[in-house]
Scaffold this motif. Structure first.
Motif, PDB file in Angstrom:
ATOM      1  N   THR A 184       0.844  -1.194   0.000  1.00  0.00           N
ATOM      2  CA  THR A 184       0.000   0.000   0.000  1.00  0.00           C
ATOM      3  C   THR A 184       0.879   1.245   0.000  1.00  0.00           C
ATOM      4  OG1 THR A 184      -1.727   1.227   1.164  1.00  0.00           O
ATOM      5  CG2 THR A 184      -0.183  -0.021   2.529  1.00  0.00           C
ATOM      6  N   ASP A 185       0.381   2.304  -0.610  1.00  0.00           N
ATOM      7  CA  ASP A 185       1.056   3.597  -0.524  1.00  0.00           C
ATOM      8  C   ASP A 185       0.421   4.467   0.555  1.00  0.00           C
ATOM      9  OD1 ASP A 185       2.958   3.165  -2.531  1.00  0.00           O
ATOM     10  OD2 ASP A 185       1.552   3.761  -4.104  1.00  0.00           O
ATOM     11  N   HIS A 186      -0.679   3.999   1.127  1.00  0.00           N
ATOM     12  CA  HIS A 186      -1.455   4.761   2.115  1.00  0.00           C
ATOM     13  C   HIS A 186      -1.772   3.849   3.293  1.00  0.00           C
ATOM     14  CE1 HIS A 186      -1.907   7.723  -1.076  1.00  0.00           C
ATOM     15  NE2 HIS A 186      -2.232   6.708  -1.863  1.00  0.00           N
TER      16      HIS A 186
ATOM     17  N   ARG B 156      -4.950   4.386   5.607  1.00  0.00           N
ATOM     18  CA  ARG B 156      -6.162   4.094   4.848  1.00  0.00           C
ATOM     19  C   ARG B 156      -6.334   2.584   4.689  1.00  0.00           C
ATOM     20  NH1 ARG B 156      -6.625   5.928  -1.333  1.00  0.00           N
ATOM     21  NH2 ARG B 156      -5.380   4.043  -1.549  1.00  0.00           N
ATOM     22  N   ALA B 157      -5.253   1.888   4.357  1.00  0.00           N
ATOM     23  CA  ALA B 157      -5.305   0.432   4.209  1.00  0.00           C
ATOM     24  C   ALA B 157      -5.644  -0.237   5.543  1.00  0.00           C
ATOM     25  CB  ALA B 157      -3.976  -0.098   3.671  1.00  0.00           C
TER      26      ALA B 157
ATOM     27  N   THR C 140       3.906  -0.641   3.449  1.00  0.00           N
ATOM     28  CA  THR C 140       4.489   0.035   2.295  1.00  0.00           C
ATOM     29  C   THR C 140       5.623  -0.824   1.735  1.00  0.00           C
ATOM     30  OG1 THR C 140       5.970   1.300   3.726  1.00  0.00           O
ATOM     31  CG2 THR C 140       3.891   2.347   3.127  1.00  0.00           C
TER      32      THR C 140
ATOM     33  N   HIS D  23       3.752   1.412  -4.634  1.00  0.00           N
ATOM     34  CA  HIS D  23       3.071   0.120  -4.730  1.00  0.00           C
ATOM     35  C   HIS D  23       2.438  -0.035  -6.109  1.00  0.00           C
ATOM     36  CE1 HIS D  23       0.306  -3.136  -4.102  1.00  0.00           C
ATOM     37  NE2 HIS D  23      -0.713  -2.343  -4.355  1.00  0.00           N
ATOM     38  N   ASP D  24       2.480  -1.249  -6.659  1.00  0.00           N
ATOM     39  CA  ASP D  24       1.841  -1.584  -7.920  1.00  0.00           C
ATOM     40  C   ASP D  24       1.135  -2.914  -7.723  1.00  0.00           C
ATOM     41  OD1 ASP D  24       1.057  -2.062 -10.512  1.00  0.00           O
ATOM     42  OD2 ASP D  24       3.073  -2.224 -11.316  1.00  0.00           O
ATOM     43  N   PRO D  25      -0.213  -2.960  -7.829  1.00  0.00           N
ATOM     44  CA  PRO D  25      -0.930  -4.198  -7.524  1.00  0.00           C
ATOM     45  C   PRO D  25      -0.719  -5.320  -8.534  1.00  0.00           C
ATOM     46  CG  PRO D  25      -2.474  -2.550  -8.290  1.00  0.00           C
ATOM     47  CD  PRO D  25      -1.126  -1.872  -8.145  1.00  0.00           C
TER      48      PRO D  25
ATOM     49  N   ASP E 213      -9.182  -3.881  -2.910  1.00  0.00           N
ATOM     50  CA  ASP E 213      -9.000  -2.973  -1.780  1.00  0.00           C
ATOM     51  C   ASP E 213      -8.762  -1.561  -2.301  1.00  0.00           C
ATOM     52  OD1 ASP E 213      -6.286  -2.725  -2.478  1.00  0.00           O
ATOM     53  OD2 ASP E 213      -5.555  -3.812  -0.736  1.00  0.00           O
TER      54      ASP E 213
ATOM     55  N   ASP F  84      -6.115   0.106  -2.682  1.00  0.00           N
ATOM     56  CA  ASP F  84      -4.917   0.256  -3.505  1.00  0.00           C
ATOM     57  C   ASP F  84      -4.998  -0.548  -4.799  1.00  0.00           C
ATOM     58  OD1 ASP F  84      -2.864   1.913  -1.950  1.00  0.00           O
ATOM     59  OD2 ASP F  84      -3.585   0.508  -0.436  1.00  0.00           O
TER      60      ASP F  84
ATOM     61  N   ASN G 139      -5.508  -3.893  -4.991  1.00  0.00           N
ATOM     62  CA  ASN G 139      -5.159  -5.302  -4.814  1.00  0.00           C
ATOM     63  C   ASN G 139      -6.430  -6.140  -4.880  1.00  0.00           C
ATOM     64  OD1 ASN G 139      -2.268  -4.961  -4.115  1.00  0.00           O
ATOM     65  ND2 ASN G 139      -3.117  -3.835  -2.384  1.00  0.00           N
TER      66      ASN G 139
END
Length: 144
Positions: free
Chosen positions: A22-24, A27-28, A69, A76-78, A129, A131, A133
């Motif tokens: 996640t980049d957040h 939030r995640a 993170t 992040h790249d899902p 989710d 992000d 994912n």
């Protein structure tokens, strides 16, 4: 070491842990905490300074489900074609967990229902989710 931990380390298991990027983080965490509660999965740790958090299986300590993170510091790249399936004990839990995920900002990729193309009792729901994912919530048991 407890007997459960010793047993888990002796017997082969396919999965040790799953890490979802996640980049957040906050939030995640706000998404996964109620989702895991709906599934009855116990939190193991949360380190906001790192940041990462984990939930553990029961009765054995593995596999773990982790969010955080990316370690390398890059965004992040899902990815495409990747998915994590979370096990639910029954069909109502699949329904409830899917609803909780949507209520916390997730997006549906296929609502709860039977998917007999996998097997007779496969009851699952698919979502993404916050992000991007992809997740599946699934029960493999017959009703009742």
């Amino acid at each position: 070491m407890s007997m459960s931990t010793a047993k888990a380390l002796e017997e082969p298991c396919v999965i040790s842990h799953v890490f979802i990027g996640t980049d957040h983080f906050e939030r995640a965490l706000g998404f996964y905490t109620p989702l895991m509660e709906a599934l009855g999965i116990q939190a193991r740790f949360c380190e906001r300074g790192r940041p990462w958090a984990g939930w553990q299986s029961s009765p054995d300590p593995r596999p773990l489900f982790l969010i955080g993170t990316p370690f390398d510091g890059r965004p992040h790249d899902p990815g495409n074609g990747q998915m994590v399936a979370l096990l639910a004990p029954d069909r109502p839990t699949v329904d409830r967990a899917h609803a909780v995920a949507l209520a916390h900002g997730g997006t549906s990729e296929g609502g709860p229902g039977l998917r007999p193309e996998y097997h007779e009792h496969y009851y699952g729901a698919y979502l993404r989710d916050l992000d991007g994912n992809k997740l599946c919530i699934v029960c493999h048991r017959a009703p009742g």
